[in-house]
Design a protein around this motif. Structure first.
Motif: not given
Length: 508
Positions: A39-53
């Motif tokens: 995909g070339t458009t920004s759909r989901a945007m948020a990356v939560q703290a638990r994902t980064l963990e």
């Protein structure tokens, strides 16, 4: 006829993370996607703290955090005035190494994940579509259509459907997708703007006519607007940015200087009946979809992938029985149902129409939010909910025991001190044991004899504050959740845990 351990259908963030975590554990993976290109458009945007963990396990967290934009606070605006500023840092600084909401466009996110996967020797096969499959007990026989229209057969021990809300995998399984579609129509717009709200933070404007959220990302002034379309719903698909209500945008003092991308869409809330049927699994949007409230969707799919990956790897390596895979549905399905219910309530509040809804949204909600965020426990609870650091599996089949305030099924609490933290050993995808204080000699000997890493941290008052009990043993799963909390630190309890489940305590 080719054969792999796992056929991953769908190369969005969920499928890519599943393929990454499986490959890192030595599992042979094939990943396909029917789209010709990412995909070339920004759909989901948020990356939560638990994902980064969780990304910390594959040395992805810092790369993603540096590529995205950290939104440190949520600001609530009503009628052109900022009514509350809720700081993520003050709420999460003692809970996670990532006390912020990261905004990182999905197209860029997917590119990073795909490049990491390719560096590990696995490339996404584009323009390759799942047509059908048959579960033959010990393996799945699939029919695929390749880039040139040719139909090919493929066999895999397991099939993972990460193929979105219109999932072919789910349809072929005949599983339900109960829920519904909201009346409201949403718009999204990637914009370049100026004004007091273009400050790199998250802003939410609540108005009688409409509402809008602004998420900052990329270069200064760049952001994503998300709002509702009021009226003219039948023709919503033909609307442009100039056609939507501007009142909420103007109340932020926002000057939109350029619109890079605009679209309208409907919001659904659905959860499937089952996450597993034989050798086939559903993950991400194929299993659950919900409103964008709180930026939970993509992160939940990534959580599905990490939860399932270590279990598939253990079964494929002969380190656990097939029954371990049933715990995937037992843990993730109840969470998805709770999440849909929670986001439904939030969405209903911010999008409802009428005098009472306006009163609650404009006058009551900002005051309640500011008051709750001013109290420590409530502030932390709100952060845990949004950041997904509060996800736990206490009632799951793999969770046992309690030591201090930490129970089996809890996310391992994070504790930092000068020069380090207790998350450093979690880079290893595998079972491990943590002791805060002193480890018994018998526990040391048992862990050494079974190839299980034992990490002993000198006791610090911060450990007690985080909920740990001194000298207790915490058995940590490969996905960094506590499996067993043993207050006496006895090796016999760990031995019994693995024996009862026929799991070999080994890692990748």
């Amino acid at each position: 006829m080719t054969r792999d351990d796992v056929l991953v259908v769908g190369a969005g963030p969920t499928g890519l993370v599943l393929a990454l975590w499986l490959t890192a554990q030595g599992v042979k993976v094939r990943i396909i996607d029917k789209a010709a290109a990412p995909g070339t458009t920004s759909r989901a945007m948020a990356v939560q703290a638990r994902t980064l963990e969780l990304y910390h396990q594959l040395d992805l967290a810092e790369a993603v955090a540096e590529a995205g934009r950290r939104n440190p606070a949520l600001n609530l605006w009503v009628r052109g005035r900022r009514k509350a500023r809720l700081s993520f840092g003050s709420a999460g600084a003692a809970l996670t190494p990532y006390p912020f909401l990261l905004i990182y466009p999905q197209d860029q996110h997917e590119q990073l994940l795909a490049s990491r996967l390719e560096a590990m020797g696995v490339a996404v096969e584009r323009q390759t579509e799942l047509l059908d499959f048959e579960d033959r007990g010990g393996h799945v026989a699939a029919r695929l259509r390749g880039p040139g229209g040719e139909v090919q057969g493929h066999e895999a021990r397991f099939l993972a459907g990460c193929d979105g809300a219109r999932s072919t995998t789910r349809h072929r399984l005949g599983l339900g997708f109960e829920g519904g579609t909201y009346d409201q129509i949403f718009y999204v717009a990637d914009v370049e703007a100026g004004g007091p709200a273009a400050d790199g933070e998250l802003h939410l404007s609540l108005e009688q006519a409409d509402f809008v959220a602004l998420l900052a990302y990329g270069r200064p002034g760049q952001g994503r607007l998300i709002g509702t379309v009021r009226g003219e719903r039948e023709a919503a698909e033909t609307l442009g940015f100039a056609d939507i209500g501007q009142r909420a945008i103007e109340s932020l003092g926002l000057r939109v200087e350029r619109v890079n991308w605009f679209s309208t869409y409907r919001v659904h809330h659905r959860v499937t009946d089952h996450y597993r049927r034989g050798q086939v699994f559903l993950l991400g949007d194929a299993a659950h979809i919900h409103s964008p409230a709180g930026g939970q969707g993509m992160n939940t799919g990534i959580g599905d992938a990490v939860n399932l990956a270590w279990k598939l790897a253990a079964v494929l390596k002969g380190q656990a029985p097939d029954s371990l895979l049933d715990s995937y549905e037992a843990e993730r399905l109840p969470f998805a149902r709770r999440l849909v219910a929670t986001t439904d309530r939030i969405f209903s509040l911010v999008s409802a129409e009428g005098a009472l809804a306006d009163l609650l949204r404009i006058r009551v909600a900002p005051v309640l939010a500011a008051t709750a965020f001013g109290a420590g426990p409530a502030r932390e609870a709100m952060f845990r909910l949004l950041s997904q650091t509060g996800i736990r599996y206490r009632e799951g089949p793999l969770s046992r025991g309690m030591a201090g305030r930490v129970r089996g099924g809890d996310r391992l609490p994070w504790v930092a001190w000068d020069g380090g933290d207790n998350f450093a050993p979690l880079r290893r995808i595998g079972w491990q044991v943590h002791v805060y204080g002193t480890a018994r000699d018998g526990l040391r000997a048992w862990c050494e004899g079974n190839g299980l890493p034992l990490h002993v941290f000198a006791w610090h008052p911060r450990h007690g504050k985080a909920g740990f009990a001194r000298d207790a043993a915490y058995l940590v799963r490969p996905d960094t959740y506590v499996a067993l909390a043993e207050p006496e630190g006895e090796a016999a309890s760990l031995a019994r845990y693995f024996s009862e489940r026929a799991i070999v305590p080994a890692g990748a």
